[in-house]
Design a protein around this motif. Sequence first.
Motif, PDB file in Angstrom:
ATOM      1  N   PHE A  54      -2.288   1.825   9.710  1.00  0.00           N
ATOM      2  CA  PHE A  54      -1.890   3.136  10.231  1.00  0.00           C
ATOM      3  C   PHE A  54      -1.424   4.068   9.113  1.00  0.00           C
ATOM      4  CE2 PHE A  54      -1.417   0.461  13.994  1.00  0.00           C
ATOM      5  CZ  PHE A  54      -2.074   1.239  14.942  1.00  0.00           C
ATOM      6  N   ARG A  55      -1.665   5.332   9.314  1.00  0.00           N
ATOM      7  CA  ARG A  55      -1.102   6.392   8.480  1.00  0.00           C
ATOM      8  C   ARG A  55      -0.674   7.523   9.423  1.00  0.00           C
ATOM      9  NH1 ARG A  55      -1.317   3.050   5.025  1.00  0.00           N
ATOM     10  NH2 ARG A  55      -1.991   3.276   2.868  1.00  0.00           N
ATOM     11  N   LYS A  56       0.254   8.372   8.947  1.00  0.00           N
ATOM     12  CA  LYS A  56       0.709   9.509   9.758  1.00  0.00           C
ATOM     13  C   LYS A  56       0.381  10.785   8.999  1.00  0.00           C
ATOM     14  CE  LYS A  56       4.885  10.503  12.397  1.00  0.00           C
ATOM     15  NZ  LYS A  56       6.261  10.045  12.590  1.00  0.00           N
ATOM     16  N   ILE A 111     -11.299  -0.442  -0.147  1.00  0.00           N
ATOM     17  CA  ILE A 111      -9.934  -0.498   0.385  1.00  0.00           C
ATOM     18  C   ILE A 111      -9.561  -1.809   1.085  1.00  0.00           C
ATOM     19  CG2 ILE A 111      -9.438   1.973   0.542  1.00  0.00           C
ATOM     20  CD1 ILE A 111     -10.600   1.893   3.414  1.00  0.00           C
ATOM     21  N   PRO A 112     -10.037  -2.978   0.620  1.00  0.00           N
ATOM     22  CA  PRO A 112      -9.563  -4.204   1.278  1.00  0.00           C
ATOM     23  C   PRO A 112      -8.066  -4.398   1.093  1.00  0.00           C
ATOM     24  CG  PRO A 112     -10.994  -4.734  -0.579  1.00  0.00           C
ATOM     25  CD  PRO A 112     -10.994  -3.254  -0.446  1.00  0.00           C
ATOM     26  N   PHE A 113      -7.502  -3.774   0.049  1.00  0.00           N
ATOM     27  CA  PHE A 113      -6.058  -3.888  -0.203  1.00  0.00           C
ATOM     28  C   PHE A 113      -5.348  -2.579   0.164  1.00  0.00           C
ATOM     29  CE2 PHE A 113      -8.012  -7.113  -2.845  1.00  0.00           C
ATOM     30  CZ  PHE A 113      -7.174  -8.200  -2.692  1.00  0.00           C
ATOM     31  N   GLY A 114      -6.022  -1.724   0.926  1.00  0.00           N
ATOM     32  CA  GLY A 114      -5.440  -0.432   1.277  1.00  0.00           C
ATOM     33  C   GLY A 114      -5.562   0.537   0.112  1.00  0.00           C
ATOM     34  N   GLY A 115      -4.682   1.527   0.098  1.00  0.00           N
ATOM     35  CA  GLY A 115      -4.756   2.522  -0.972  1.00  0.00           C
ATOM     36  C   GLY A 115      -3.555   3.439  -0.965  1.00  0.00           C
ATOM     37  N   GLY A 116      -3.397   4.171  -2.040  1.00  0.00           N
ATOM     38  CA  GLY A 116      -2.304   5.140  -2.133  1.00  0.00           C
ATOM     39  C   GLY A 116      -0.967   4.469  -2.377  1.00  0.00           C
ATOM     40  N   ALA A 117       0.102   5.167  -1.973  1.00  0.00           N
ATOM     41  CA  ALA A 117       1.464   4.701  -2.277  1.00  0.00           C
ATOM     42  C   ALA A 117       1.771   3.350  -1.633  1.00  0.00           C
ATOM     43  CB  ALA A 117       2.473   5.734  -1.801  1.00  0.00           C
ATOM     44  N   ARG A 118       1.118   3.028  -0.505  1.00  0.00           N
ATOM     45  CA  ARG A 118       1.411   1.774   0.203  1.00  0.00           C
ATOM     46  C   ARG A 118       0.348   0.709  -0.044  1.00  0.00           C
ATOM     47  NH1 ARG A 118       5.592   2.748   3.933  1.00  0.00           N
ATOM     48  NH2 ARG A 118       5.720   0.486   4.036  1.00  0.00           N
ATOM     49  N   ILE A 119      -0.415   0.852  -1.129  1.00  0.00           N
ATOM     50  CA  ILE A 119      -1.427  -0.172  -1.449  1.00  0.00           C
ATOM     51  C   ILE A 119      -0.758  -1.542  -1.545  1.00  0.00           C
ATOM     52  CG2 ILE A 119      -1.232   0.042  -3.970  1.00  0.00           C
ATOM     53  CD1 ILE A 119      -4.327  -0.250  -4.068  1.00  0.00           C
ATOM     54  N   CYS A 120      -1.501  -2.588  -1.209  1.00  0.00           N
ATOM     55  CA  CYS A 120      -0.934  -3.936  -1.198  1.00  0.00           C
ATOM     56  C   CYS A 120      -0.284  -4.281  -2.549  1.00  0.00           C
ATOM     57  CB  CYS A 120      -2.050  -4.936  -0.890  1.00  0.00           C
ATOM     58  SG  CYS A 120      -1.507  -6.643  -1.048  1.00  0.00           S
ATOM     59  N   PRO A 121       1.010  -4.588  -2.557  1.00  0.00           N
ATOM     60  CA  PRO A 121       1.663  -4.940  -3.820  1.00  0.00           C
ATOM     61  C   PRO A 121       1.248  -6.329  -4.314  1.00  0.00           C
ATOM     62  CG  PRO A 121       3.227  -5.105  -2.005  1.00  0.00           C
ATOM     63  CD  PRO A 121       1.957  -4.570  -1.421  1.00  0.00           C
TER      64      PRO A 121
END
Length: 176
Positions: A54-56, A111-121
Motif C-alpha cells: 500500500f501507498r497513500k 520492485i520485488p523489494f518495493g521501492g522508495g523510502a520504504r524499500i525493503c531494508p
Amino acid sequence: MISVPMCARTQQEEIAKRKSSGDLLTWEDLAKMKYTWKAAMETPRMVPPVFGGFRKTLEDIEYGGYQIPEGWQIFWVASMTHMDADIFQEPSKFNPARFENPADTPPHSYIPFGGGARICPGYEFARIETLVSIHYLVTRFAWNLCSKDDKFSRDPMPVPTQEVPIQIMPKKLDKV
Ligand code: HEM
C-alpha cells in the motif's frame, strides 16, 4: 531459476576453483557473482514473493487517465510492472541478460523489494543469502529437477503446486 543457467554454474565453479578447500567466500567473491545475481533477479521479477503493498497519495494525481485524490490508499502490484512488455521485453521469458545494462530498467520498475523510502531494508541481506546459497548448491551438489511442472499458487506467497522435487547428489569435495 531452479535449473540455474549454465553461465551462473560456470561462474560459481570458476570462483570455487580459485579457492582452497575450506576457504570461506569473501566480499570480493560475492562482487564477482554478477551473472549469478542477474539470474537470481529474474526469478522474483517473474514470480514476486511479495504480491504488492500500500501507498497513500500525498497530493491529487492523475494516473492512466484516472484522477486519484490526495489521501487515497493505493495498492501497487509488482507483477503489473514486471510483466509490462513496454518495460521488460518478452516478460514471460526467463532472461537474466535483460539486466545486463542497468539503464535499460527504468527507476522503480524492478520492485520485488518495493521501492522508495520504504524499500525493503533486508534487500542487501537477501542478496547475500541468495548468492551464497546458489554458490554452495551448484559447487557442492549435482542436482536435477525431477518435474517440469513450474506452476504455482499463492498462499499468499508463491507455492509450487507440485512442490520442487529434485534429485541431489554431493560432489567430491577435493576442491570446493
Ligand atoms: C527475498 C527476500 C525478500 C523480499 C522479496 C522482500 C520484499 C519486501 C517488500 C516488497 C517490502 C515492501 C517494500 C515497500 O513497501 O516498498 C519489504 C519490506 C520490508 N522487509 Fe523485506 N523482503 C525480503 C527479505 C527481507 C529480509 C531478509 C528482511 C530482514 C532481515 C526484511 C525486512 C523487511 C522490513 C522490516 C520491511 C518493512 C520496511 C518498511 O515498511 O519501512 N525483508 N520487503
